[in-house]
Design a protein around this motif. Structure first.
Motif, PDB file in Angstrom:
ATOM      1  N   TRP A 199     -17.815   1.882 -25.317  1.00  0.00           N
ATOM      2  CA  TRP A 199     -19.184   1.507 -24.955  1.00  0.00           C
ATOM      3  C   TRP A 199     -19.595   0.180 -25.567  1.00  0.00           C
ATOM      4  CZ3 TRP A 199     -21.640   3.279 -20.963  1.00  0.00           C
ATOM      5  CH2 TRP A 199     -21.242   4.503 -20.435  1.00  0.00           C
ATOM      6  N   ASP A 200     -19.140  -0.067 -26.790  1.00  0.00           N
ATOM      7  CA  ASP A 200     -19.428  -1.372 -27.389  1.00  0.00           C
ATOM      8  C   ASP A 200     -18.817  -2.484 -26.550  1.00  0.00           C
ATOM      9  OD1 ASP A 200     -20.924  -0.437 -29.412  1.00  0.00           O
ATOM     10  OD2 ASP A 200     -19.453  -0.753 -31.010  1.00  0.00           O
ATOM     11  N   LEU A 201     -17.612  -2.221 -26.040  1.00  0.00           N
ATOM     12  CA  LEU A 201     -16.940  -3.216 -25.214  1.00  0.00           C
ATOM     13  C   LEU A 201     -17.750  -3.491 -23.944  1.00  0.00           C
ATOM     14  CD1 LEU A 201     -14.183  -4.733 -25.360  1.00  0.00           C
ATOM     15  CD2 LEU A 201     -13.375  -3.098 -23.659  1.00  0.00           C
ATOM     16  N   PHE A 202     -18.209  -2.425 -23.296  1.00  0.00           N
ATOM     17  CA  PHE A 202     -19.033  -2.608 -22.092  1.00  0.00           C
ATOM     18  C   PHE A 202     -20.272  -3.447 -22.428  1.00  0.00           C
ATOM     19  CE2 PHE A 202     -17.525   1.879 -20.718  1.00  0.00           C
ATOM     20  CZ  PHE A 202     -16.313   1.353 -20.308  1.00  0.00           C
ATOM     21  N   SER A 203     -20.902  -3.127 -23.567  1.00  0.00           N
ATOM     22  CA  SER A 203     -22.115  -3.858 -23.950  1.00  0.00           C
ATOM     23  C   SER A 203     -21.813  -5.326 -24.188  1.00  0.00           C
ATOM     24  CB  SER A 203     -22.719  -3.263 -25.225  1.00  0.00           C
ATOM     25  OG  SER A 203     -23.158  -1.961 -24.977  1.00  0.00           O
ATOM     26  N   PHE A 204     -20.691  -5.603 -24.861  1.00  0.00           N
ATOM     27  CA  PHE A 204     -20.323  -6.995 -25.120  1.00  0.00           C
ATOM     28  C   PHE A 204     -20.127  -7.746 -23.805  1.00  0.00           C
ATOM     29  CE2 PHE A 204     -19.270  -6.023 -29.558  1.00  0.00           C
ATOM     30  CZ  PHE A 204     -19.796  -7.151 -30.140  1.00  0.00           C
ATOM     31  N   VAL A 205     -19.378  -7.127 -22.905  1.00  0.00           N
ATOM     32  CA  VAL A 205     -19.141  -7.763 -21.602  1.00  0.00           C
ATOM     33  C   VAL A 205     -20.476  -8.012 -20.915  1.00  0.00           C
ATOM     34  CG1 VAL A 205     -18.149  -7.423 -19.316  1.00  0.00           C
ATOM     35  CG2 VAL A 205     -16.844  -6.791 -21.346  1.00  0.00           C
ATOM     36  N   GLY A 206     -21.372  -7.028 -20.973  1.00  0.00           N
ATOM     37  CA  GLY A 206     -22.677  -7.160 -20.332  1.00  0.00           C
ATOM     38  C   GLY A 206     -23.512  -8.265 -20.956  1.00  0.00           C
ATOM     39  N   VAL A 207     -23.571  -8.287 -22.292  1.00  0.00           N
ATOM     40  CA  VAL A 207     -24.357  -9.309 -22.988  1.00  0.00           C
ATOM     41  C   VAL A 207     -23.847 -10.704 -22.619  1.00  0.00           C
ATOM     42  CG1 VAL A 207     -24.599 -10.368 -25.278  1.00  0.00           C
ATOM     43  CG2 VAL A 207     -25.273  -7.994 -24.932  1.00  0.00           C
ATOM     44  N   MET A 208     -22.522 -10.854 -22.568  1.00  0.00           N
ATOM     45  CA  MET A 208     -21.960 -12.163 -22.251  1.00  0.00           C
ATOM     46  C   MET A 208     -22.227 -12.545 -20.791  1.00  0.00           C
ATOM     47  SD  MET A 208     -18.494 -11.711 -24.536  1.00  0.00           S
ATOM     48  CE  MET A 208     -17.743 -13.313 -24.286  1.00  0.00           C
ATOM     49  N   ALA A 209     -22.111 -11.567 -19.891  1.00  0.00           N
ATOM     50  CA  ALA A 209     -22.361 -11.863 -18.474  1.00  0.00           C
ATOM     51  C   ALA A 209     -23.830 -12.216 -18.254  1.00  0.00           C
ATOM     52  CB  ALA A 209     -21.976 -10.665 -17.611  1.00  0.00           C
ATOM     53  N   TYR A 210     -24.734 -11.476 -18.904  1.00  0.00           N
ATOM     54  CA  TYR A 210     -26.161 -11.750 -18.742  1.00  0.00           C
ATOM     55  C   TYR A 210     -26.504 -13.130 -19.330  1.00  0.00           C
ATOM     56  CZ  TYR A 210     -27.622  -7.117 -17.029  1.00  0.00           C
ATOM     57  OH  TYR A 210     -27.831  -5.987 -16.270  1.00  0.00           O
ATOM     58  N   ALA A 211     -25.933 -13.440 -20.495  1.00  0.00           N
ATOM     59  CA  ALA A 211     -26.188 -14.751 -21.093  1.00  0.00           C
ATOM     60  C   ALA A 211     -25.713 -15.859 -20.144  1.00  0.00           C
ATOM     61  CB  ALA A 211     -25.472 -14.870 -22.442  1.00  0.00           C
ATOM     62  N   ALA A 212     -24.529 -15.635 -19.545  1.00  0.00           N
ATOM     63  CA  ALA A 212     -23.993 -16.640 -18.616  1.00  0.00           C
ATOM     64  C   ALA A 212     -24.930 -16.797 -17.416  1.00  0.00           C
ATOM     65  CB  ALA A 212     -22.594 -16.237 -18.157  1.00  0.00           C
ATOM     66  N   SER A 213     -25.458 -15.697 -16.894  1.00  0.00           N
ATOM     67  CA  SER A 213     -26.325 -15.811 -15.710  1.00  0.00           C
ATOM     68  C   SER A 213     -27.613 -16.562 -16.074  1.00  0.00           C
ATOM     69  CB  SER A 213     -26.627 -14.432 -15.120  1.00  0.00           C
ATOM     70  OG  SER A 213     -27.798 -13.879 -15.669  1.00  0.00           O
TER      71      SER A 213
END
Lengths: 207, 207, 207
Positions: C12-26
């Motif tokens: 779940w931490d991994l999913f969150s990291f991926v999400g945080v990075m994708a949202y920051a990129a957007s």
């Protein structure tokens, strides 16, 4: 519980329901005008109905947990939105003139309730006025921002000033929850002043 | 209370007053430019003065109740707005160049106070920096959103970075409330850096 | 701590990291498109990554203090923003198609975590759904408002509805933290539904 007290609560609940439904309708109409999809219609409807109360609690510093238990209000807003999405657009245009009346009921009821809320928690006058204004116009403010519009309360018609007046009267202690008759008089006055502003086309001057 | 301590408090209160009045003026000017009515002028004025502090408390998680007891600050903002609405527009245009100086005093004072606030509550570095930035620029951000503009701090001039710098210096513990002299030096540095950015027309590069 | 539990937390931490990075990129991409400066790029990046969580806590009424201790998440967002500002624009355009996939991971992970959060605090169904939606789309909503755009979730594509669905499933108690397998199935379903909506070009109808 005494019958009279229960009667008053029913009356105020009724005003709130009318207000929630009118505000939801105004949010939905704005979303449809902006060609938002059905989800956008629901979001703007809910935001207009409940955004003011949430903003008031956040800004004035009132905990939000109990806010989420007013299930019947959420259902009233939801029912309004479903009706608007299902009914023919022709009917909507027809009903638009009535929204002004219902919206004035909401403005008056929400401003008074917001002010009473802050007053009961012994906030200073400015916070009571702010609570009245935010409860009355906060939802419309967020609605307009999310619709990419300049907030109409900041540039047209006399709307927020009546909420401010309700906040002042309650903040100064002239009207409170122990005198139901005064509350009704205040409610009727704010309602009438708002309708008068629309019908006589009153405007706040610009600089 | 020792005389020296009282003297420092008077100094910081003075900076805050100047800042509140400058921020209120900047909100009023934007509202007038957007042809908002007098109510809109007051809303944008108050939002610019106090929106940053409210946003900081909400986002960093500091209770808001005490926020509402700073009556003298509200009166300072209100007086500024009344003056702007009554004075001839010609004078306003004349005063616009002074707003930059007063605004820089506000930016520096608000950023430092916001950071000290979060630091005293033992928040981690990122929250201290965030508190400084939000207190310094939050009001202007909400002002621009309510005016239907793209927030100027996100696209022009070096403004928020100085608030961030103040937050960093305090968050790292280099300056705190026990060393008034260091606080004054930090205040003067942030103030000077902001004015320098305007006068030398510094900009943050784009990607 | 059992190995299995630790394994789930890592996932779940991994999913969150991926999400945080994708949202920051957007957020960064929107800021660059709007010609904001580098500070604006960082603000929109952070707002998109963390605005949803903050908005959820504020609106649902969850204290924010612990929010500020997730240092590794802030670093992940910051690293993403630095990379975007340093890498050639050509690479960015190339990577844009991948953002959709990472963004869908974020949407699913954030909606589920937001809903679990509210459910654990015994909030009623509507608040759990609201927590899921706000965590999933709140950041993008604020990003678009700060960019002067009409929020895309209100007018295009099927996005928020999947967050709502995650909230409903968790709010009704069908899936909870004690059944990791069900959580993974829900995560995969929301992720797949979002990608399907993009690839099949699904839209919510308008009124």
């Amino acid at each position: 519980m005494k019958g009279a007290v229960r009667g008053h609560m029913v009356a105020w609940d009724l005003f709130s329901f009318v207000g929630v439904m009118a505000y939801a309708a105004s949010g939905a109409v704005v979303a449809i005008e902006e060609q938002y999809d059905m989800f956008g219609v629901c979001v703007l409807g809910f935001v207009t109905s409940f955004g003011g109360g949430i903003l008031r609690n956040v800004v004035v510093g009132i905990p939000l947990k109990s806010f989420w238990s007013q299930t019947s209000m959420f259902l009233a807003a939801f029912g309004t939105l479903v009706a608007i999405l299902l009914l023919p657009t022709r009917w909507l245009l027809h009903g638009k003139r009535w929204i002004v009346v219902f919206d004035a009921i909401g403005l008056s009821a929400f401003a008074i309730q917001g002010a009473l809320y802050a007053k009961q928690m012994h906030y200073p006058l400015i916070a009571v006025v702010m609570a009245a204004v935010l409860t009355g116009i906060g939802g419309g403010l967020i609605r307009d921002v999310l619709a990419g519009r300049k907030p109409f309360v900041l540039r047209e018609e006399i709307y927020a000033v009546w909420a401010m007046l309700a906040g002042l009267v309650i903040g100064l202690g002239w009207v409170d929850g122990r005198h139901p008759v005064r509350l009704y008089v205040l409610f009727a006055a704010i309602f009438a002043l708002r309708l008068l502003s629309v019908w006589r086309n009153w405007h706040i001057p610009r600089k």
